[in-house]
Write an enzyme that holds these catalytic residues in place. Structure first.
Site, PDB file in Angstrom:
ATOM      1  N   LYS A 112       0.826  -1.206   0.000  1.00  0.00           N
ATOM      2  CA  LYS A 112       0.000   0.000   0.000  1.00  0.00           C
ATOM      3  C   LYS A 112       0.855   1.249   0.000  1.00  0.00           C
ATOM      4  O   LYS A 112       0.531   2.224  -0.674  1.00  0.00           O
ATOM      5  CB  LYS A 112      -0.930   0.032   1.222  1.00  0.00           C
ATOM      6  CG  LYS A 112      -2.144  -0.870   1.092  1.00  0.00           C
ATOM      7  CD  LYS A 112      -3.179  -0.511   2.146  1.00  0.00           C
ATOM      8  CE  LYS A 112      -4.266  -1.569   2.250  1.00  0.00           C
ATOM      9  NZ  LYS A 112      -5.181  -1.329   3.357  1.00  0.00           N
ATOM     10  N   LYS A 195      -5.251 -10.892  -6.469  1.00  0.00           N
ATOM     11  CA  LYS A 195      -6.502 -11.041  -5.712  1.00  0.00           C
ATOM     12  C   LYS A 195      -7.485  -9.942  -6.113  1.00  0.00           C
ATOM     13  O   LYS A 195      -7.079  -8.838  -6.488  1.00  0.00           O
ATOM     14  CB  LYS A 195      -6.243 -11.010  -4.200  1.00  0.00           C
ATOM     15  CG  LYS A 195      -5.914  -9.651  -3.659  1.00  0.00           C
ATOM     16  CD  LYS A 195      -6.057  -9.602  -2.130  1.00  0.00           C
ATOM     17  CE  LYS A 195      -5.695  -8.170  -1.706  1.00  0.00           C
ATOM     18  NZ  LYS A 195      -5.774  -7.893  -0.310  1.00  0.00           N
ATOM     19  N   LYS A 198     -10.551  -4.126  -3.543  1.00  0.00           N
ATOM     20  CA  LYS A 198     -11.176  -2.814  -3.702  1.00  0.00           C
ATOM     21  C   LYS A 198     -10.158  -1.777  -4.136  1.00  0.00           C
ATOM     22  O   LYS A 198     -10.460  -0.877  -4.883  1.00  0.00           O
ATOM     23  CB  LYS A 198     -11.724  -2.285  -2.368  1.00  0.00           C
ATOM     24  CG  LYS A 198     -12.544  -3.224  -1.572  1.00  0.00           C
ATOM     25  CD  LYS A 198     -13.033  -2.555  -0.283  1.00  0.00           C
ATOM     26  CE  LYS A 198     -12.586  -3.380   0.931  1.00  0.00           C
ATOM     27  NZ  LYS A 198     -13.624  -3.634   1.907  1.00  0.00           N
TER      28      LYS A 198
HETATM   29  P1  TYM Z   1     -10.829  -5.909   4.160  1.00  0.00           P
HETATM   30  O1  TYM Z   1     -11.842  -4.868   4.540  1.00  0.00           O
HETATM   31  O2  TYM Z   1      -9.840  -5.574   3.117  1.00  0.00           O
HETATM   32  O3  TYM Z   1     -11.553  -7.227   3.701  1.00  0.00           O
HETATM   33  C1  TYM Z   1     -12.557  -7.864   4.469  1.00  0.00           C
HETATM   34  C2  TYM Z   1     -12.378  -9.361   4.411  1.00  0.00           C
HETATM   35  O4  TYM Z   1     -12.431  -9.820   3.054  1.00  0.00           O
HETATM   36  C3  TYM Z   1     -11.320 -10.674   2.800  1.00  0.00           C
HETATM   37  N1  TYM Z   1     -10.941 -10.546   1.387  1.00  0.00           N
HETATM   38  C4  TYM Z   1     -10.775 -11.583   0.550  1.00  0.00           C
HETATM   39  N2  TYM Z   1     -10.886 -12.907   0.727  1.00  0.00           N
HETATM   40  C5  TYM Z   1     -10.669 -13.701  -0.344  1.00  0.00           C
HETATM   41  N3  TYM Z   1     -10.364 -13.221  -1.581  1.00  0.00           N
HETATM   42  C6  TYM Z   1     -10.241 -11.892  -1.798  1.00  0.00           C
HETATM   43  N4  TYM Z   1      -9.950 -11.437  -3.024  1.00  0.00           N
HETATM   44  C7  TYM Z   1     -10.455 -11.003  -0.707  1.00  0.00           C
HETATM   45  N5  TYM Z   1     -10.424  -9.657  -0.586  1.00  0.00           N
HETATM   46  C8  TYM Z   1     -10.729  -9.392   0.708  1.00  0.00           C
HETATM   47  C9  TYM Z   1     -10.232 -10.168   3.720  1.00  0.00           C
HETATM   48  O5  TYM Z   1      -9.257 -11.166   3.958  1.00  0.00           O
HETATM   49  C10 TYM Z   1     -11.023  -9.814   4.956  1.00  0.00           C
HETATM   50  O6  TYM Z   1     -11.211 -10.951   5.769  1.00  0.00           O
HETATM   51  N6  TYM Z   1      -7.444  -5.671   7.801  1.00  0.00           N
HETATM   52  C11 TYM Z   1      -8.759  -6.175   7.486  1.00  0.00           C
HETATM   53  C12 TYM Z   1      -9.858  -5.615   8.349  1.00  0.00           C
HETATM   54  C13 TYM Z   1      -9.699  -5.839   9.817  1.00  0.00           C
HETATM   55  C14 TYM Z   1      -9.811  -7.071  10.513  1.00  0.00           C
HETATM   56  C15 TYM Z   1      -9.663  -6.746  11.874  1.00  0.00           C
HETATM   57  C16 TYM Z   1     -10.022  -8.387  10.113  1.00  0.00           C
HETATM   58  C17 TYM Z   1      -9.499  -4.882  10.757  1.00  0.00           C
HETATM   59  N7  TYM Z   1      -9.467  -5.426  11.977  1.00  0.00           N
HETATM   60  C18 TYM Z   1      -9.700  -7.748  12.850  1.00  0.00           C
HETATM   61  C19 TYM Z   1     -10.064  -9.372  11.091  1.00  0.00           C
HETATM   62  C20 TYM Z   1      -9.897  -9.047  12.443  1.00  0.00           C
HETATM   63  C21 TYM Z   1      -9.078  -5.757   6.061  1.00  0.00           C
HETATM   64  O7  TYM Z   1      -8.548  -4.815   5.547  1.00  0.00           O
HETATM   65  O8  TYM Z   1     -10.085  -6.416   5.478  1.00  0.00           O
END
Ligand code: TYM
Length: 332
Positions: A112, A195, A198
């Site tokens: 990022k 992957k 967004k």
């Molecule tokens: P975020 O908001 O980017 O994504 C939310 C969830 O979607 C999953 N994900 C995917 N899984 C499979 N294939 C993909 N292409 C794909 N894109 C996104 C992510 O793995 C995620 O589970 N850092 C985290 C948010 C967070 C969090 C937490 C998660 C903040 N605090 C505590 C777990 C526990 C994130 O940016 O997810």
């Protein structure tokens, strides 16, 4: 009941298929068997430049989508991260036991910050994974349902929990990742070696859950495949087809081998057309439910306020224990 916690960022107008298959579907299932805490992580959403006018609405739309997917506030605790000040407060303490080099090795930060330009990457983006560790550890979560891209952040979370426990006495449950292999990584339709994301994918590479079904069908029809004709699951040499098979299997609750068998001797066009229909059958009633939740924002806010109250009970107890162990003078 074992505990789970997970979070999702309100950084787009809609969740996408990667979010749904990689994580959110598991969230819905786990509320039946676990004590579940799920949060919309708006503190994380401001680690990159954002539009304040959009954030509040996106946070509501995120909550509405989670309800629309089947989260039930009677069965789980659904809340907004910024409503629970314990998250930022534990994050500070954890920052003070995190190595600078350790945080610098996080690949999402490296990706990022490279994308935003090293000069525009903020300290908040750098400490992002520590805040994520705080989210998880505050609730003493046993498991964390996420996609494969979060594995390194969970490894950091485990290390911080163990380090704190070792230095200051047993305080945190050391959580395990919950990452079902079949859907751990959903790929970009236009670049099936990357992957679906967004922030990194082009709009045509992402299937947004709230897109009109026609738009999604069109994106799926234009998905990049290969020059062969055979529908076969081979992620190495046929990543585009493998991704479509994975999505089809997950959306229809089947094994990939069953989907492969269904398409034996048939063409890529059939596979794409059917998947467009499968996604539409899911997306139409989903969008309807989300519209329903958004039509009553006061009720939505009440659900989130109730979730925050419950979240504060649990996280407040953990934070109090942390403060005591590290030697903070209790407020009189
Ligand atoms: P975020 O908001 O980017 O994504 C939310 C969830 O979607 C999953 N994900 C995917 N899984 C499979 N294939 C993909 N292409 C794909 N894109 C996104 C992510 O793995 C995620 O589970 N850092 C985290 C948010 C967070 C969090 C937490 C998660 C903040 N605090 C505590 C777990 C526990 C994130 O940016 O997810």
């Amino acid at each position: 009941r074992p505990r789970v916690l997970s979070g999702i960022q309100p950084t787009a107008d809609s969740f996408h298929l990667g979010n749904y298959l990689g994580a959110l579907r598991q969230w819905v299932a786990l509320q039946e068997s676990h004590e579940a805490f799920y949060c919309v992580v708006d503190l994380h959403a401001i680690t990159v430049e954002h539009d304040p006018k959009e954030l509040a609405q996106r946070t509501r739309v995120a909550a509405a989508q989670l309800l629309g997917l089947g989260l039930d506030p009677q069965r789980c605790t659904l809340f907004v991260q910024s409503h629970v000040p314990e998250h930022a407060r534990l994050s500070w303490v954890l920052e003070c036991i995190t190595g600078f080099g350790e945080a610098g090795r996080m690949t999402q930060f490296k990706d990022k910050s490279a994308r935003h330009g090293a000069d525009r990457a903020t300290v908040g983006l750098f400490t992002y994974p520590v805040l994520q560790a705080a989210d998880i550890l505050l609730y003493q979560a046993d498991q964390v349902p996420v996609g494969e891209d979060q594995r390194q952040h969970l490894e950091l979370t485990r290390n911080l929990a163990q380090r704190f426990n070792h230095r200051f006495g047993a305080t945190f449950q050391v959580p395990e990742p919950y990452i079902p292999q079949a859907t751990a990584k959903i790929f970009d339709l236009q670049d099936p070696t990357a992957k679906m994301s967004k922030s990194a994918s082009s709009p045509s590479g992402i299937v947004e859950l709230l897109d009109p079904p026609k738009t999604s069908a069109k994106k799926i029809r234009s998905a990049v495949t290969d020059n062969e004709r055979e529908i076969r699951y081979d992620p190495e040499t046929k990543p585009g087809i493998a991704n479509l098979l994975t999505i089809n299997a997950a959306m229809t609750d089947r094994k990939v081998s069953e989907v492969e068998a269904e398409y034996e001797g048939r063409g890529y066009g059939d596979l794409k057309k059917d998947l467009g229909e499968i996604v539409a059958a899911f997306a139409e009633p989903f969008a309807e439910r989300v519209r329903g939740y958004l039509a009553d924002p006061a009720e939505l806010d009440r659900v989130l306020a109730h979730g925050a109250t419950r979240a504060r009970e649990v996280s407040g107890a953990t934070l109090a224990a942390v403060h005591e162990r590290i030697g903070f003078l209790p407020p009189a």
